[in-house]
Design a protein around this motif. Structure first.
Motif, PDB file in Angstrom:
ATOM      1  N   GLN A 111       0.847  -1.186   0.000  1.00 41.33           N
ATOM      2  CA  GLN A 111       0.000   0.000   0.000  1.00 41.33           C
ATOM      3  C   GLN A 111       0.886   1.241   0.000  1.00 41.33           C
ATOM      4  O   GLN A 111       1.894   1.275   0.708  1.00 41.33           O
ATOM      5  CB  GLN A 111      -0.885   0.023   1.249  1.00 41.33           C
ATOM      6  N   CYS A 112       0.516   2.272  -0.758  1.00 41.41           N
ATOM      7  CA  CYS A 112       1.239   3.532  -0.661  1.00 41.41           C
ATOM      8  C   CYS A 112       0.840   4.210   0.652  1.00 41.41           C
ATOM      9  O   CYS A 112      -0.136   3.816   1.296  1.00 41.41           O
ATOM     10  CB  CYS A 112       0.928   4.431  -1.860  1.00 41.41           C
ATOM     11  N   ASP A 113       1.581   5.206   1.059  1.00 46.35           N
ATOM     12  CA  ASP A 113       1.292   5.883   2.322  1.00 46.35           C
ATOM     13  C   ASP A 113      -0.120   6.466   2.345  1.00 46.35           C
ATOM     14  O   ASP A 113      -0.796   6.443   3.371  1.00 46.35           O
ATOM     15  CB  ASP A 113       2.310   6.989   2.588  1.00 46.35           C
ATOM     16  N   ASN A 114      -0.571   6.974   1.193  1.00 41.40           N
ATOM     17  CA  ASN A 114      -1.895   7.597   1.136  1.00 41.40           C
ATOM     18  C   ASN A 114      -3.036   6.590   1.297  1.00 41.40           C
ATOM     19  O   ASN A 114      -4.124   6.938   1.715  1.00 41.40           O
ATOM     20  CB  ASN A 114      -2.077   8.354  -0.186  1.00 41.40           C
ATOM     21  N   CYS A 115      -2.773   5.343   0.956  1.00 41.55           N
ATOM     22  CA  CYS A 115      -3.824   4.324   1.038  1.00 41.55           C
ATOM     23  C   CYS A 115      -3.737   3.470   2.303  1.00 41.55           C
ATOM     24  O   CYS A 115      -4.586   2.622   2.536  1.00 41.55           O
ATOM     25  CB  CYS A 115      -3.755   3.412  -0.192  1.00 41.55           C
ATOM     26  N   ALA A 116      -2.724   3.678   3.114  1.00 40.49           N
ATOM     27  CA  ALA A 116      -2.480   2.812   4.267  1.00 40.49           C
ATOM     28  C   ALA A 116      -3.665   2.763   5.234  1.00 40.49           C
ATOM     29  O   ALA A 116      -3.993   1.698   5.761  1.00 40.49           O
ATOM     30  CB  ALA A 116      -1.219   3.242   4.998  1.00 40.49           C
ATOM     31  N   SER A 117      -4.329   3.889   5.488  1.00 40.47           N
ATOM     32  CA  SER A 117      -5.441   3.865   6.442  1.00 40.47           C
ATOM     33  C   SER A 117      -6.611   3.042   5.918  1.00 40.47           C
ATOM     34  O   SER A 117      -7.257   2.320   6.680  1.00 40.47           O
ATOM     35  CB  SER A 117      -5.900   5.280   6.787  1.00 40.47           C
ATOM     36  N   PHE A 118      -6.873   3.124   4.621  1.00 38.72           N
ATOM     37  CA  PHE A 118      -7.944   2.305   4.044  1.00 38.72           C
ATOM     38  C   PHE A 118      -7.565   0.828   4.093  1.00 38.72           C
ATOM     39  O   PHE A 118      -8.390  -0.022   4.377  1.00 38.72           O
ATOM     40  CB  PHE A 118      -8.236   2.730   2.604  1.00 38.72           C
ATOM     41  N   HIS A 119      -6.291   0.542   3.841  1.00 34.39           N
ATOM     42  CA  HIS A 119      -5.820  -0.838   3.880  1.00 34.39           C
ATOM     43  C   HIS A 119      -5.915  -1.391   5.307  1.00 34.39           C
ATOM     44  O   HIS A 119      -6.292  -2.553   5.496  1.00 34.39           O
ATOM     45  CB  HIS A 119      -4.382  -0.919   3.369  1.00 34.39           C
ATOM     46  N   ALA A 120      -5.602  -0.582   6.300  1.00 33.94           N
ATOM     47  CA  ALA A 120      -5.703  -1.024   7.698  1.00 33.94           C
ATOM     48  C   ALA A 120      -7.139  -1.406   8.041  1.00 33.94           C
ATOM     49  O   ALA A 120      -7.382  -2.412   8.719  1.00 33.94           O
ATOM     50  CB  ALA A 120      -5.202   0.070   8.634  1.00 33.94           C
ATOM     51  N   ARG A 121      -8.096  -0.629   7.560  1.00 34.47           N
ATOM     52  CA  ARG A 121      -9.504  -0.962   7.800  1.00 34.47           C
ATOM     53  C   ARG A 121      -9.881  -2.272   7.106  1.00 34.47           C
ATOM     54  O   ARG A 121     -10.619  -3.080   7.650  1.00 34.47           O
ATOM     55  CB  ARG A 121     -10.423   0.155   7.329  1.00 34.47           C
ATOM     56  N   TYR A 122      -9.353  -2.482   5.899  1.00 33.54           N
ATOM     57  CA  TYR A 122      -9.616  -3.738   5.185  1.00 33.54           C
ATOM     58  C   TYR A 122      -9.054  -4.927   5.973  1.00 33.54           C
ATOM     59  O   TYR A 122      -9.732  -5.931   6.169  1.00 33.54           O
ATOM     60  CB  TYR A 122      -9.008  -3.707   3.783  1.00 33.54           C
ATOM     61  N   LEU A 123      -7.813  -4.810   6.430  1.00 33.88           N
ATOM     62  CA  LEU A 123      -7.213  -5.905   7.192  1.00 33.88           C
ATOM     63  C   LEU A 123      -8.016  -6.202   8.454  1.00 33.88           C
ATOM     64  O   LEU A 123      -8.194  -7.361   8.831  1.00 33.88           O
ATOM     65  CB  LEU A 123      -5.761  -5.589   7.549  1.00 33.88           C
ATOM     66  N   ALA A 124      -8.505  -5.161   9.120  1.00 31.35           N
ATOM     67  CA  ALA A 124      -9.321  -5.364  10.315  1.00 31.35           C
ATOM     68  C   ALA A 124     -10.614  -6.108   9.963  1.00 31.35           C
ATOM     69  O   ALA A 124     -11.085  -6.937  10.737  1.00 31.35           O
ATOM     70  CB  ALA A 124      -9.632  -4.029  10.971  1.00 31.35           C
ATOM     71  N   SER A 125     -11.149  -5.844   8.776  1.00 28.71           N
ATOM     72  CA  SER A 125     -12.403  -6.490   8.392  1.00 28.71           C
ATOM     73  C   SER A 125     -12.223  -7.964   8.059  1.00 28.71           C
ATOM     74  O   SER A 125     -13.174  -8.729   8.142  1.00 28.71           O
ATOM     75  CB  SER A 125     -13.030  -5.767   7.198  1.00 28.71           C
ATOM     76  N   ILE A 126     -11.022  -8.393   7.682  1.00 27.52           N
ATOM     77  CA  ILE A 126     -10.820  -9.798   7.337  1.00 27.52           C
ATOM     78  C   ILE A 126     -10.142 -10.586   8.451  1.00 27.52           C
ATOM     79  O   ILE A 126     -10.004 -11.792   8.358  1.00 27.52           O
ATOM     80  CB  ILE A 126     -10.011  -9.975   6.037  1.00 27.52           C
ATOM     81  N   SER A 127      -9.697  -9.925   9.488  1.00 25.22           N
ATOM     82  CA  SER A 127      -8.933 -10.619  10.518  1.00 25.22           C
ATOM     83  C   SER A 127      -9.808 -11.286  11.570  1.00 25.22           C
ATOM     84  O   SER A 127      -9.301 -11.810  12.538  1.00 25.22           O
ATOM     85  CB  SER A 127      -7.956  -9.658  11.195  1.00 25.22           C
TER      86      SER A 127
END
Length: 144
Positions: A111-127
């Motif tokens: 993930q680029c720095d700008n997308c990291a927060s969205f990616h963190a939410r995605y990871l939380a949703s699948i974990s």
């Protein structure tokens, strides 16, 4: 050139479903290849393995680089898998948005720095569905 001479996965057919098997599905891939994922736990070649096999480009199904792949998408990974083992991100117009984070994920790249927060939410949703295989915690996501 990647030297796999001493890699723990060398000559291990259980790392990918065989050609004579029934057609692979995510469930079958997890059942057949998931236990072999523990071979990657201490391997120092995970990033090089992904770069060599390029599972996201060739639609690979099986174990590669500490991750379980189905048709080029990550469906599970070791808890010790790190995003830096994936290819570098490509900058897109959508970066900094949910669409940008999805584009990175679909391209199976960091993930680029700008997308990291969205990616963190995605990871939380699948974990929320962790599994334990061979003492290593795995997290399985969806194929979207």
């Amino acid at each position: 050139m990647l030297d796999l001479t001493n890699a723990p996965c060398r000559d291990r057919p259980e790392l990918a479903p065989g050609a004579g098997d029934e057609p692979p599905t995510p469930r079958l891939t997890r059942e057949k290849c998931g236990p072999a994922l523990r071979l990657c736990a201490a391997c120092p070649l995970r990033a090089q393995c992904i770069a060599h096999v390029r599972p996201h480009k060739c639609g690979f199904t099986g174990v590669c680089g500490g991750r379980l792949w189905f048709d080029g998408q990550i469906i599970g990974q070791l808890a010790t898998a790190h995003h830096s083992e994936l290819p570098a991100p490509v900058n897109r117009k959508a970066c900094g948005s949910a669409a940008g984070a999805r584009a990175h994920r679909r391209a199976v790249e960091q993930q680029c720095d700008n997308c990291a927060s969205f990616h963190a939410r995605y990871l939380a949703s699948i974990s929320d569905t962790p599994a334990l295989i061979g003492g290593e915690q795995l997290s399985f996501g969806d194929l979207t």
